[in-house]
Enzyme design. Structure first.
Site, PDB file in Angstrom:
ATOM      1  N   ARG A   7     -24.577 -12.916  26.259  1.00  0.00           N
ATOM      2  CA  ARG A   7     -24.382 -14.422  25.954  1.00  0.00           C
ATOM      3  C   ARG A   7     -23.430 -15.041  26.128  1.00  0.00           C
ATOM      4  NH1 ARG A   7     -22.902 -18.002  22.643  1.00  0.00           N
ATOM      5  NH2 ARG A   7     -21.946 -16.301  21.358  1.00  0.00           N
ATOM      6  N   VAL A   8     -23.660 -16.218  26.895  1.00  0.00           N
ATOM      7  CA  VAL A   8     -22.299 -17.227  27.173  1.00  0.00           C
ATOM      8  C   VAL A   8     -22.872 -18.478  26.711  1.00  0.00           C
ATOM      9  CG1 VAL A   8     -21.317 -15.800  29.112  1.00  0.00           C
ATOM     10  CG2 VAL A   8     -23.312 -17.606  29.607  1.00  0.00           C
ATOM     11  N   SER A   9     -21.832 -19.272  26.245  1.00  0.00           N
ATOM     12  CA  SER A   9     -22.079 -20.688  25.418  1.00  0.00           C
ATOM     13  C   SER A   9     -22.313 -21.567  26.544  1.00  0.00           C
ATOM     14  CB  SER A   9     -21.015 -21.084  24.670  1.00  0.00           C
ATOM     15  OG  SER A   9     -20.751 -19.915  23.783  1.00  0.00           O
ATOM     16  N   THR A  10     -21.911 -21.799  27.608  1.00  0.00           N
ATOM     17  CA  THR A  10     -21.907 -22.864  28.660  1.00  0.00           C
ATOM     18  C   THR A  10     -22.652 -22.306  29.968  1.00  0.00           C
ATOM     19  OG1 THR A  10     -19.890 -22.727  29.556  1.00  0.00           O
ATOM     20  CG2 THR A  10     -20.077 -24.031  27.618  1.00  0.00           C
ATOM     21  N   GLN A  13     -20.093 -20.882  32.329  1.00  0.00           N
ATOM     22  CA  GLN A  13     -19.584 -19.420  32.174  1.00  0.00           C
ATOM     23  C   GLN A  13     -20.349 -18.430  32.839  1.00  0.00           C
ATOM     24  OE1 GLN A  13     -19.776 -19.760  27.710  1.00  0.00           O
ATOM     25  NE2 GLN A  13     -17.426 -19.713  27.903  1.00  0.00           N
TER      26      GLN A  13
END
Length: 186
Positions: A7-10, A13
């Protein structure tokens, strides 16, 4: 069988580093969430991955914070996995719940990670309060200048808010908030 989750937040990324590490760890399948905060426990990739896990499998993540940002959320997921006969492994922290000692280390690491986030949050809030005290603007720059707001107010007499907002390249709700802010400040 090892199942990975990344998972990446933005949207800016990239998942490359996590995906490579998960493949090297032997994950046969990798689920992912792109541009999704770890504070949200309802993530499409996470939900699909959790539903797919079967007894005897191992969920593998690159780091603990990829699975969840809060201690309670992490513990809830790991406890649920344990009840279902699914092990958990975090590559960076070298934590595995396959043994009682690994489960203990997981709980300690999760508590320390939450403590660190709380400290960062406190420092950030203190810095923002100090900046505001010194009169610095915090957050995004205004979408319209004062001159543009005055022009928009005049235009509202003959045009719709939607058309005025489109002219300035903003959403109608943003323009309404600008008007409300102006009314509140006098």
């Amino acid at each position: 069988m090892k199942i990975g989750y990344a998972r990446v937040s933005t949207e800016d990324q990239r998942l490359d580093l996590q995906l490579s590490a998960l493949r090297r760890a032997g994950c046969g399948r990798i689920y992912r969430d792109h541009g999704t905060s770890g504070t949200m426990m309802t993530r499409p990739g996470l939900e699909r991955m959790l539903a797919s896990l079967r007894p005897g499998q191992t969920l593998v993540v690159w780091r603990l914070d990829r699975l969840g940002r809060s201690l309670s959320g992490l513990v809830q997921i790991i406890d649920d996995l344990g009840r279902r006969g699914v092990d958990f492994q975090s590559l960076t922290e070298e934590v595995s719940t396959a043994s009682p000692g690994g489960r203990l280390i997981f709980h300690i690491m999760a508590a320390l990670a939450e403590f660190e986030r709380a400290l960062i949050s406190e420092r950030t809030k203190a810095g923002m309060a100090e900046a505001q005290r010194k009169g610095r603007h915090i957050g995004r720059p205004p979408s319209l200048s004062d001159k543009q707001i005055v022009e928009a107010i005049r235009a509202v007499e003959t045009e719709s808010i939607k058309s005025i907002a489109a002219r300035y390249g903003i959403h109608a709700r943003t323009l309404q908030r600008q008007f409300q802010r102006l009314r509140e400040t006098g």
